[in-house]
Design an enzyme around this catalytic site. Structure first.
Site, PDB file in Angstrom:
ATOM      1  N   HIS A 110       0.852  -1.140   0.001  1.00  0.00           N
ATOM      2  CA  HIS A 110       0.010  -0.106   0.030  1.00  0.00           C
ATOM      3  C   HIS A 110       0.873   1.402   0.014  1.00  0.00           C
ATOM      4  O   HIS A 110       0.498   2.171  -0.683  1.00  0.00           O
ATOM      5  CB  HIS A 110      -0.948   0.072   1.054  1.00  0.00           C
ATOM      6  CG  HIS A 110      -1.876   1.313   1.271  1.00  0.00           C
ATOM      7  ND1 HIS A 110      -2.984   1.508   0.459  1.00  0.00           N
ATOM      8  CD2 HIS A 110      -1.830   2.082   2.231  1.00  0.00           C
ATOM      9  CE1 HIS A 110      -3.509   2.730   0.683  1.00  0.00           C
ATOM     10  NE2 HIS A 110      -2.787   3.272   1.801  1.00  0.00           N
ATOM     11  N   CYS A 147      -1.470  -0.235 -11.653  1.00  0.00           N
ATOM     12  CA  CYS A 147      -2.835   0.207 -11.356  1.00  0.00           C
ATOM     13  C   CYS A 147      -2.404   1.699 -10.773  1.00  0.00           C
ATOM     14  O   CYS A 147      -1.211   2.152 -10.821  1.00  0.00           O
ATOM     15  CB  CYS A 147      -3.405  -0.558 -10.221  1.00  0.00           C
ATOM     16  SG  CYS A 147      -5.276  -0.148  -9.753  1.00  0.00           S
TER      17      CYS A 147
HETATM   18  C1  LIG Z   1      -3.621  -2.028  -6.664  1.00  0.00           C
HETATM   19  C2  LIG Z   1      -4.928  -1.292  -5.870  1.00  0.00           C
HETATM   20  C3  LIG Z   1      -5.379  -1.803  -4.958  1.00  0.00           C
HETATM   21  C4  LIG Z   1      -6.526  -1.274  -4.137  1.00  0.00           C
HETATM   22  N1  LIG Z   1      -7.082  -2.037  -3.020  1.00  0.00           N
HETATM   23  C5  LIG Z   1      -8.232  -1.672  -2.262  1.00  0.00           C
HETATM   24  C6  LIG Z   1      -8.810  -2.421  -1.472  1.00  0.00           C
HETATM   25  O1  LIG Z   1      -8.220  -3.641  -0.949  1.00  0.00           O
HETATM   26  N2  LIG Z   1      -9.788  -2.020  -0.883  1.00  0.00           N
HETATM   27  C7  LIG Z   1     -10.380  -0.588  -1.291  1.00  0.00           C
HETATM   28  O2  LIG Z   1     -11.364  -0.416  -0.605  1.00  0.00           O
HETATM   29  N3  LIG Z   1      -9.808   0.100  -2.076  1.00  0.00           N
HETATM   30  C8  LIG Z   1      -8.672  -0.582  -2.787  1.00  0.00           C
HETATM   31  N4  LIG Z   1      -7.971   0.223  -3.698  1.00  0.00           N
HETATM   32  C9  LIG Z   1      -8.514   1.692  -3.943  1.00  0.00           C
HETATM   33  C10 LIG Z   1     -10.004   1.511  -4.848  1.00  0.00           C
HETATM   34  O3  LIG Z   1      -9.763   0.285  -5.794  1.00  0.00           O
HETATM   35  C11 LIG Z   1     -10.004   2.944  -5.602  1.00  0.00           C
HETATM   36  O4  LIG Z   1     -10.266   4.027  -4.444  1.00  0.00           O
HETATM   37  C12 LIG Z   1     -11.439   2.848  -6.330  1.00  0.00           C
HETATM   38  O5  LIG Z   1     -11.579   1.998  -7.108  1.00  0.00           O
HETATM   39  C13 LIG Z   1     -11.589   4.516  -6.840  1.00  0.00           C
HETATM   40  O6  LIG Z   1     -12.742   4.574  -7.648  1.00  0.00           O
HETATM   41  P1  LIG Z   1     -13.077   5.727  -8.559  1.00  0.00           P
HETATM   42  O7  LIG Z   1     -14.532   5.837  -8.903  1.00  0.00           O
HETATM   43  O8  LIG Z   1     -12.716   6.935  -7.910  1.00  0.00           O
HETATM   44  O9  LIG Z   1     -12.024   5.545  -9.748  1.00  0.00           O
HETATM   45  P2  LIG Z   1     -12.127   4.679 -10.973  1.00  0.00           P
HETATM   46  O10 LIG Z   1     -12.792   3.178 -10.527  1.00  0.00           O
HETATM   47  O11 LIG Z   1     -10.928   4.495 -11.548  1.00  0.00           O
HETATM   48  O12 LIG Z   1     -13.247   5.439 -11.936  1.00  0.00           O
HETATM   49  C14 LIG Z   1     -12.838   6.540 -12.506  1.00  0.00           C
HETATM   50  C15 LIG Z   1     -13.360   6.478 -13.820  1.00  0.00           C
HETATM   51  O13 LIG Z   1     -13.253   7.897 -14.398  1.00  0.00           O
HETATM   52  C16 LIG Z   1     -13.036   7.705 -15.981  1.00  0.00           C
HETATM   53  N5  LIG Z   1     -12.457   9.017 -16.308  1.00  0.00           N
HETATM   54  C17 LIG Z   1     -11.473   9.657 -16.049  1.00  0.00           C
HETATM   55  N6  LIG Z   1     -11.192  10.750 -16.576  1.00  0.00           N
HETATM   56  C18 LIG Z   1     -12.417  10.958 -17.416  1.00  0.00           C
HETATM   57  C19 LIG Z   1     -12.674  11.904 -18.434  1.00  0.00           C
HETATM   58  N7  LIG Z   1     -12.094  12.755 -18.520  1.00  0.00           N
HETATM   59  N8  LIG Z   1     -13.877  11.576 -18.945  1.00  0.00           N
HETATM   60  C20 LIG Z   1     -14.610  10.444 -18.712  1.00  0.00           C
HETATM   61  N9  LIG Z   1     -14.284   9.347 -17.796  1.00  0.00           N
HETATM   62  C21 LIG Z   1     -13.096   9.669 -17.258  1.00  0.00           C
HETATM   63  C22 LIG Z   1     -11.978   6.647 -15.933  1.00  0.00           C
HETATM   64  O14 LIG Z   1     -12.159   5.892 -17.234  1.00  0.00           O
HETATM   65  C23 LIG Z   1     -12.606   5.377 -14.781  1.00  0.00           C
HETATM   66  O15 LIG Z   1     -13.502   4.616 -15.334  1.00  0.00           O
HETATM   67  C24 LIG Z   1      -6.937  -0.140  -4.547  1.00  0.00           C
HETATM   68  C25 LIG Z   1      -6.568   0.393  -5.641  1.00  0.00           C
HETATM   69  C26 LIG Z   1      -5.547  -0.094  -6.236  1.00  0.00           C
HETATM   70  C27 LIG Z   1      -4.971   0.552  -7.321  1.00  0.00           C
END
Ligand SMILES: Cc1cc2nc3c(=O)[nH]c(=O)nc-3n(C[C@H](O)[C@H](O)[C@H](O)COP(=O)(O)OP(=O)(O)OC[C@H]3O[C@@H](n4cnc5c(N)ncnc54)[C@H](O)[C@@H]3O)c2cc1C
Length: 373
Positions: free
Chosen positions: A261, A306
């Protein structure tokens, strides 16, 4: 057409928001630059931990408990298993702040946890080797979520309920015109009464002033036999150690997924999120931890890259800009946000309906970065 809610970024949080707002009867447009779930955001790699006795602070516990209820409900709605209650073992030195916070969160919210010594852990799970100055807190009702599967179901449910979806279409600019939020894309301009910005790692392309830093992270699968499987009651874990902060999942098909992490590489552009193996430490960052604490785990099978969207204090941003109450920003999830995606989507749906959030969101406000002015 004027939408009640436009969702910019339909990954983890945006997919949930799209479904809950559509389910509530709103006219919703979900937009994404890619086709979620996908490999270029923060949500791939099959699984995400969900811990309830939250080591990052008790302010998250009401949110995660509601998130769990929504995940359980999504599982019913989806008709497919999304949650694995394999238990989570939180491990750290006796004096680790994270362990103290886990115990504090559990006591404050009367959560079911077991405090274990290093010997207790090694007796129950002989796969672990812990130094005597370590202890653990076991959460039997926590576990992990199938992240990509959950996103697919949110998107399918929303679509079937009549939500408009525009995928593989990046948003290029956000603005305001009178009372309406205006969203520019390559496929045209869209207008809505309310807007959710949940664009993950690259949100600053749309909101350059947001204090969010993209961080490249890797995770990998290691050879591990049936002793490490969920069937054998090997739990998911988070471990704060001298070698770093690690998390992992029970082995599936003789492969155990582990990630670190802390650490990672700050990046400024999507091209810099290079594949697993392109940084010298990618393949080796878990070796010392595995050798010392899980010595029966074998070689690295494969890994992936990621990214995290880091806020300066690693706490979430859930707020509207001071000059625009029609826009909600959910960002800075700092590598621990997936477990909350369900409740954050629900918060966004309530926002779109003009309701106040049932949660205290002040710890997640944008004003905390104003330097106390
Ligand atoms: C390796 C790893 C392990 C993790 N482990 C955990 C865990 O065990 N437990 C936990 O709770 N969390 C964990 N996390 C964190 C968690 O996965 C993230 O915090 C969460 O998925 C983020 O959600 P989000 O909706 O913000 O981003 P995302 O799910 O990435 O969604 C953002 C979306 O926005 C879209 N986007 C970006 N820019 C634009 C644009 N200009 N126009 C249109 N669309 C756009 C992207 O295509 C994407 O689909 C982990 C993350 C990683 C990378």
């Amino acid at each position: 057409m004027i939408y009640d809610l436009i969702v910019v970024g339909s990954g983890s949080v945006g997919a949930a928001a799209g479904w809950y707002a559509t389910e509530a009867g709103l006219n919703v447009l979900m937009i994404d630059a890619a086709l979620p779930p996908h490999q270029t955001g923060s949500h791939h790699g099959q699984t995400r931990l969900i811990r309830h006795a939250y080591g990052e602070g008790e302010r998250y516990v009401p949110l995660v408990l509601q998130a769990q209820q929504l995940w359980d409900r999504l599982e019913q709605q989806a008709g497919e298993r999304l949650m694995h209650r394999c238990g989570v073992l939180n491990i750290g030195p006796h004096n680790a702040a994270f362990i103290a916070n886990v115990l504090h969160s559990a006591a404050r919210y009367r959560l079911n946890v077991e405090k274990l010594s290093a010997d207790d852990v090694m007796q129950r799970w002989p796969q672990w080797q812990l130094p005597p100055d370590y202890s653990a807190v076991y959460e039997p009702e926590s576990g992990f979520l199938k992240c990509e599967l959950a996103i697919s179901h949110y998107i399918r449910l929303a679509k079937n309920a009549g939500c408009a979806q525009l995928f593989n279409c990046p948003v290029t600019a956000l603005s305001r015109s009178g009372d309406l939020e205006v969203v520019d894309t390559a496929e045209g301009t869209f207008r809505g009464r309310r807007l959710l910005v949940s664009a993950g790692t690259w949100v600053k392309k749309l909101l350059p002033a947001l204090p969010v830093t993209p961080l490249r992270k890797v995770f990998a699968w290691y050879q591990a036999d049936g002793r490490y499987s969920e069937n054998n009651r090997f739990p998911a874990f988070s471990a704060e150690t001298a070698e770093g902060q690690f998390y992992g999942f029970p082995a599936d098909n003789n492969a155990l997924k582990i990630g670190r992490h802390d650490g990672g590489q700050i990046i400024g552009h999507a091209d810099e999120r290079t594949p697993f193996g392109t940084h010298p430490q990618d393949g080796s960052e878990t070796f010392a931890f595995l050798r010392r604490m899980l010595p029966g785990v074998g070689v690295c099978l494969h890994g992936e890259a990621c990214s995290y969207d880091m806020s300066p204090d690693e706490d979430f941003i859930i707020d509207s800009p001071a000059d625009n109450p029609q826009r909600l920003i959910i960002s800075g999830l700092s590598g621990h946000g997936f477990k909350f995606a369900s409740v954050l989507g629900d918060i966004a749906a309530r926002f779109a309906r003009g309701e106040n959030s049932p949660f205290d969101l002040t710890p997640f406000s944008l004003t905390r970065f104003d330097g106390g002015e």
